[in-house]
Design a protein around this motif. Sequence first.
Motif, PDB file in Angstrom:
ATOM      1  N   ALA A 183      12.341  -0.576   2.671  1.00  0.00           N
ATOM      2  CA  ALA A 183      12.820  -0.556   4.203  1.00  0.00           C
ATOM      3  C   ALA A 183      11.701  -0.816   5.017  1.00  0.00           C
ATOM      4  O   ALA A 183      11.928  -1.640   6.216  1.00  0.00           O
ATOM      5  N   LEU A 184      10.626  -0.281   4.761  1.00  0.00           N
ATOM      6  CA  LEU A 184       9.410  -0.769   5.685  1.00  0.00           C
ATOM      7  C   LEU A 184       8.987  -2.241   5.838  1.00  0.00           C
ATOM      8  O   LEU A 184       8.884  -2.719   6.972  1.00  0.00           O
ATOM      9  N   TYR A 185       9.231  -2.834   4.478  1.00  0.00           N
ATOM     10  CA  TYR A 185       9.128  -4.367   4.497  1.00  0.00           C
ATOM     11  C   TYR A 185      10.113  -4.977   5.508  1.00  0.00           C
ATOM     12  O   TYR A 185      10.001  -5.935   6.162  1.00  0.00           O
ATOM     13  N   GLU A 186      11.410  -4.626   5.204  1.00  0.00           N
ATOM     14  CA  GLU A 186      12.464  -5.299   5.938  1.00  0.00           C
ATOM     15  C   GLU A 186      12.319  -4.776   7.452  1.00  0.00           C
ATOM     16  O   GLU A 186      12.820  -5.727   8.239  1.00  0.00           O
ATOM     17  N   TRP A 240      11.896   2.773  -2.055  1.00  0.00           N
ATOM     18  CA  TRP A 240      12.785   2.376  -1.303  1.00  0.00           C
ATOM     19  C   TRP A 240      12.319   2.593   0.017  1.00  0.00           C
ATOM     20  O   TRP A 240      12.693   1.513   1.042  1.00  0.00           O
ATOM     21  N   LEU A 241      11.407   3.468   0.510  1.00  0.00           N
ATOM     22  CA  LEU A 241      10.820   3.489   1.786  1.00  0.00           C
ATOM     23  C   LEU A 241       9.889   2.002   1.789  1.00  0.00           C
ATOM     24  O   LEU A 241       9.722   1.644   3.021  1.00  0.00           O
ATOM     25  N   LEU A 287       0.789  -1.141   0.034  1.00  0.00           N
ATOM     26  CA  LEU A 287       0.005   0.242   0.046  1.00  0.00           C
ATOM     27  C   LEU A 287       0.844   1.148   0.159  1.00  0.00           C
ATOM     28  O   LEU A 287       0.516   2.165  -0.610  1.00  0.00           O
ATOM     29  N   THR A 288       2.085   1.204   0.541  1.00  0.00           N
ATOM     30  CA  THR A 288       2.995   2.441   0.585  1.00  0.00           C
ATOM     31  C   THR A 288       3.165   2.667  -0.924  1.00  0.00           C
ATOM     32  O   THR A 288       3.254   3.593  -1.325  1.00  0.00           O
ATOM     33  N   ALA A 289       3.886   1.649  -1.872  1.00  0.00           N
ATOM     34  CA  ALA A 289       4.331   1.884  -2.981  1.00  0.00           C
ATOM     35  C   ALA A 289       3.233   2.131  -4.035  1.00  0.00           C
ATOM     36  O   ALA A 289       3.223   3.148  -4.619  1.00  0.00           O
ATOM     37  N   LEU A 290       2.188   1.190  -3.867  1.00  0.00           N
ATOM     38  CA  LEU A 290       0.959   1.575  -4.769  1.00  0.00           C
ATOM     39  C   LEU A 290      -0.041   2.673  -4.535  1.00  0.00           C
ATOM     40  O   LEU A 290      -0.452   3.033  -5.412  1.00  0.00           O
ATOM     41  N   GLY A 291      -0.028   3.052  -3.242  1.00  0.00           N
ATOM     42  CA  GLY A 291      -0.632   4.085  -3.013  1.00  0.00           C
ATOM     43  C   GLY A 291      -0.152   5.363  -3.427  1.00  0.00           C
ATOM     44  O   GLY A 291      -0.980   6.323  -3.971  1.00  0.00           O
ATOM     45  N   TYR A 292       1.291   5.488  -3.351  1.00  0.00           N
ATOM     46  CA  TYR A 292       1.822   6.664  -3.796  1.00  0.00           C
ATOM     47  C   TYR A 292       1.532   6.756  -5.324  1.00  0.00           C
ATOM     48  O   TYR A 292       1.521   7.667  -5.844  1.00  0.00           O
ATOM     49  N   LEU A 308       9.697  11.784  -9.701  1.00  0.00           N
ATOM     50  CA  LEU A 308      11.040  11.553  -9.210  1.00  0.00           C
ATOM     51  C   LEU A 308      11.044  11.094  -7.678  1.00  0.00           C
ATOM     52  O   LEU A 308      12.128  10.220  -7.327  1.00  0.00           O
ATOM     53  N   LEU A 309       9.971  11.347  -7.039  1.00  0.00           N
ATOM     54  CA  LEU A 309      10.013  11.038  -5.600  1.00  0.00           C
ATOM     55  C   LEU A 309       9.488   9.449  -5.535  1.00  0.00           C
ATOM     56  O   LEU A 309       9.298   8.755  -4.495  1.00  0.00           O
ATOM     57  N   GLN A 310       8.943   8.945  -6.664  1.00  0.00           N
ATOM     58  CA  GLN A 310       8.424   7.541  -6.890  1.00  0.00           C
ATOM     59  C   GLN A 310       9.633   6.568  -6.500  1.00  0.00           C
ATOM     60  O   GLN A 310       9.238   5.647  -5.819  1.00  0.00           O
ATOM     61  N   LEU A 311      10.669   6.899  -6.919  1.00  0.00           N
ATOM     62  CA  LEU A 311      11.899   5.719  -6.371  1.00  0.00           C
ATOM     63  C   LEU A 311      12.179   5.813  -4.876  1.00  0.00           C
ATOM     64  O   LEU A 311      12.275   5.002  -4.440  1.00  0.00           O
ATOM     65  N   PRO A 312      12.327   6.957  -4.466  1.00  0.00           N
ATOM     66  CA  PRO A 312      12.477   7.072  -2.679  1.00  0.00           C
ATOM     67  C   PRO A 312      11.189   6.519  -2.192  1.00  0.00           C
ATOM     68  O   PRO A 312      11.499   5.930  -1.060  1.00  0.00           O
ATOM     69  N   VAL A 313       9.995   6.537  -2.654  1.00  0.00           N
ATOM     70  CA  VAL A 313       9.135   6.148  -2.015  1.00  0.00           C
ATOM     71  C   VAL A 313       9.339   4.342  -2.091  1.00  0.00           C
ATOM     72  O   VAL A 313       8.828   3.652  -1.194  1.00  0.00           O
TER      73      VAL A 313
END
Length: 145
Positions: free
Chosen positions: A114-117, A110-111, A67-72, A103-108
């Motif tokens: 990181a959240l998954y890990e 990665w976030l 949801l973090t990645a797809l939501g963004y 451009l913020l899609q890539l850091p999101v």
Amino acid sequence: MSYDPPHPSYSPHPSYSSYPSHSYPWQPAPPEEPRPPHRPSREPLGRHSDLRVLRGAYRWQRRTATLTALGYFTLFLILSACAPGVMTSTVADGIPAGLLLALLQLPVTWLAIALYEHTARRHVDPLADRIRKEAELDARRGATR
């Protein structure tokens, strides 16, 4: 079409029972597989509640990261389709807001990783380790009996 057993008074033609169970009569019959020795039924490894908690933690972990990645990304698509004025407005030095959000899609992403890990290390892995240790203990106890 019914899958019920045949009527008790039904008996197949006697010649039908003489056919082998394999495909072609000229082929040798397949070897019968040996049956495994009978083992008394025992409770499955781990407790059901522990496995249920582990599945719930893993499910929460997947949902959070997804949801973090797809939501963004969905937010980006909705803004692109429904609010083109926002996407074309300049933010700083002539950079459009849409480009900055893209451009913020890539850091999101990665976030989200990181959240998954983080949730794996904090919630899922300790539960899995505890269940694994209990299963190994149960296996050792069963081997010594």
